[in-house]
Design a protein around this motif. Sequence first.
Motif, PDB file in Angstrom:
ATOM      1  N   GLY A 136      -0.166   6.083  -8.817  1.00  0.00           N
ATOM      2  CA  GLY A 136      -0.583   6.408  -7.456  1.00  0.00           C
ATOM      3  C   GLY A 136       0.523   7.038  -6.644  1.00  0.00           C
ATOM      4  O   GLY A 136       1.696   7.035  -7.019  1.00  0.00           O
ATOM      5  N   HIS A 137       0.159   7.585  -5.501  1.00  0.00           N
ATOM      6  CA  HIS A 137       1.102   8.257  -4.618  1.00  0.00           C
ATOM      7  C   HIS A 137       1.910   7.242  -3.803  1.00  0.00           C
ATOM      8  O   HIS A 137       1.499   6.085  -3.640  1.00  0.00           O
ATOM      9  N   ILE A 138       3.048   7.684  -3.302  1.00  0.00           N
ATOM     10  CA  ILE A 138       3.911   6.828  -2.489  1.00  0.00           C
ATOM     11  C   ILE A 138       3.117   6.292  -1.303  1.00  0.00           C
ATOM     12  O   ILE A 138       2.470   7.045  -0.571  1.00  0.00           O
ATOM     13  N   GLY A 139       3.182   4.992  -1.113  1.00  0.00           N
ATOM     14  CA  GLY A 139       2.444   4.339  -0.039  1.00  0.00           C
ATOM     15  C   GLY A 139       1.075   3.859  -0.460  1.00  0.00           C
ATOM     16  O   GLY A 139       0.469   3.019   0.210  1.00  0.00           O
ATOM     17  N   LYS A 140       0.580   4.385  -1.609  1.00  0.00           N
ATOM     18  CA  LYS A 140      -0.729   3.975  -2.122  1.00  0.00           C
ATOM     19  C   LYS A 140      -0.632   3.583  -3.595  1.00  0.00           C
ATOM     20  O   LYS A 140      -1.562   3.779  -4.368  1.00  0.00           O
ATOM     21  N   GLU A 141       0.525   3.038  -3.966  1.00  0.00           N
ATOM     22  CA  GLU A 141       0.758   2.698  -5.362  1.00  0.00           C
ATOM     23  C   GLU A 141      -0.124   1.526  -5.799  1.00  0.00           C
ATOM     24  O   GLU A 141      -0.443   0.640  -5.009  1.00  0.00           O
ATOM     25  N   LYS A 142      -0.505   1.563  -7.066  1.00  0.00           N
ATOM     26  CA  LYS A 142      -1.203   0.439  -7.675  1.00  0.00           C
ATOM     27  C   LYS A 142      -0.323  -0.130  -8.771  1.00  0.00           C
ATOM     28  O   LYS A 142       0.122   0.596  -9.665  1.00  0.00           O
ATOM     29  N   VAL A 143      -0.039  -1.427  -8.688  1.00  0.00           N
ATOM     30  CA  VAL A 143       0.765  -2.100  -9.710  1.00  0.00           C
ATOM     31  C   VAL A 143      -0.168  -2.563 -10.826  1.00  0.00           C
ATOM     32  O   VAL A 143      -1.030  -3.408 -10.613  1.00  0.00           O
ATOM     33  N   HIS A 144       0.023  -1.999 -12.020  1.00  0.00           N
ATOM     34  CA  HIS A 144      -0.794  -2.385 -13.164  1.00  0.00           C
ATOM     35  C   HIS A 144      -0.197  -3.579 -13.896  1.00  0.00           C
ATOM     36  O   HIS A 144      -0.925  -4.371 -14.505  1.00  0.00           O
ATOM     37  N   TYR A 145       1.121  -3.692 -13.833  1.00  0.00           N
ATOM     38  CA  TYR A 145       1.772  -4.756 -14.592  1.00  0.00           C
ATOM     39  C   TYR A 145       3.202  -4.947 -14.108  1.00  0.00           C
ATOM     40  O   TYR A 145       3.877  -3.981 -13.735  1.00  0.00           O
ATOM     41  N   ILE A 146       3.652  -6.193 -14.084  1.00  0.00           N
ATOM     42  CA  ILE A 146       5.050  -6.531 -13.821  1.00  0.00           C
ATOM     43  C   ILE A 146       5.556  -7.341 -15.008  1.00  0.00           C
ATOM     44  O   ILE A 146       4.961  -8.357 -15.379  1.00  0.00           O
ATOM     45  N   MET A 186       1.827  -2.540  -1.215  1.00  0.00           N
ATOM     46  CA  MET A 186       1.670  -2.435  -2.672  1.00  0.00           C
ATOM     47  C   MET A 186       1.221  -3.802  -3.220  1.00  0.00           C
ATOM     48  O   MET A 186       1.841  -4.817  -2.960  1.00  0.00           O
ATOM     49  N   GLN A 187       0.135  -3.788  -3.994  1.00  0.00           N
ATOM     50  CA  GLN A 187      -0.405  -5.027  -4.529  1.00  0.00           C
ATOM     51  C   GLN A 187       0.525  -5.613  -5.598  1.00  0.00           C
ATOM     52  O   GLN A 187       0.823  -4.977  -6.585  1.00  0.00           O
ATOM     53  N   THR A 188       0.946  -6.892  -5.410  1.00  0.00           N
ATOM     54  CA  THR A 188       1.846  -7.516  -6.387  1.00  0.00           C
ATOM     55  C   THR A 188       1.481  -8.983  -6.648  1.00  0.00           C
ATOM     56  O   THR A 188       2.231  -9.686  -7.300  1.00  0.00           O
ATOM     57  N   TYR A 189       0.325  -9.462  -6.150  1.00  0.00           N
ATOM     58  CA  TYR A 189       0.016 -10.888  -6.229  1.00  0.00           C
ATOM     59  C   TYR A 189      -0.625 -11.298  -7.545  1.00  0.00           C
ATOM     60  O   TYR A 189      -0.902 -12.471  -7.775  1.00  0.00           O
TER      61      TYR A 189
END
Length: 376
Positions: A157-167, A1-4
């Motif tokens: 997105g689906h589990i395992g292919k989630e896209k992080v839009h914002y933290i 999961m992208q979080t950078y």
Amino acid sequence: MQTYQTYIWQKSDWPHFTYDATAFHDLIQEIRYQQGLLEGICNGLTTERLLEMQSETLALDAVTTSEIEGEVLSRDSVRSSIFKKLGISYESQDRSTIQTDGLIDILLDASKNTAKTFDENRLYSWHAALFPTGYSGMHKINVASYRGDDPMQVVSGHIGKEKVHYIAPPRNIVEEEMQRFFDFINIPTNDNGYIRAAIAHLWFVIIHPMDDGNGRIARALSDMMLSRAENSPIRLYSMSSAINDSKRSYYDILELTTTGTMDISAWIEWFLQTVLTAQQNAHLTIEKVVAKARFWQLHIHNDLNPRQKKVLNRLLDAGKEGFEGGINARKYASLCDCSRVTASRDLSDLLDKGCIKSRGAGGRSTSYDVEWESTK
């Protein structure tokens, strides 16, 4: 999961937003012109029609601010809550719920109490009104308090292919962030009120302080700040409806801004353009209120039973674009909880009195629309 991804609240100059106010001069002038136009039109309405205008705008706001979040509210429940809160008499049964009552309380508080301090207690009261059961759907949440310790992420997105839009900022700095936000809301300035409304909406979304309901509270805050800017306790246009009409661009501009620099000019321009669109859309609501009043004036001497009045009001509320599929005996019987025979008799009477007109085919398949200009 992208979080950078780096987010706006992580910038060294947070929360010192920048923008060029002169770039919005023409847009704000047009907004002020449209607001003056709306106020002028509404000043010509009777107290009864103005109250109806307010209830129409409130209903639109309540339904669409929930729809943006994927929640579908019953329009009958929303209207019952509005009529109850505004003291409007109505003949159909009370279909309000604790959820719709709470949402209408928030929207009315936002527009009527603009001078009241917006602090932690008021925020908590709004949140409690949004989630009276302590649950969001099937999930128990922190109500009337800030969110828990789990990271607050906006993900698709689906589990395992989630896209992080914002933290959002971590829980341990939420109180500090909110205090700066409250100071912005409550300390008077000479800054343009429409721009301040745009900043308030964005700032609250960035902090994302609650477990759920952040979007709905941000939009209510927009209404509060706009009412303050316009010095009006009555909302004449629905921002939530205009946002809902361009929901994709709403999320796109929020994602762009929350992952960008401290220059929030693009967000402010989007917000102001949406205000203008909402004001322009309000003319349709006014036209519907006036047309509905004209209809009842035409039929003031007709002897109609409560069932007929209820159905006519439902048709009139749909506007001149029409009640989907028109009204027929089956729908009438369902709306009024009566027999098909009674429904057919009532419809035939309405047709004879010029209140409705046939859509064409006869027999059991006949459906009807409002006859807006009847002179019978």
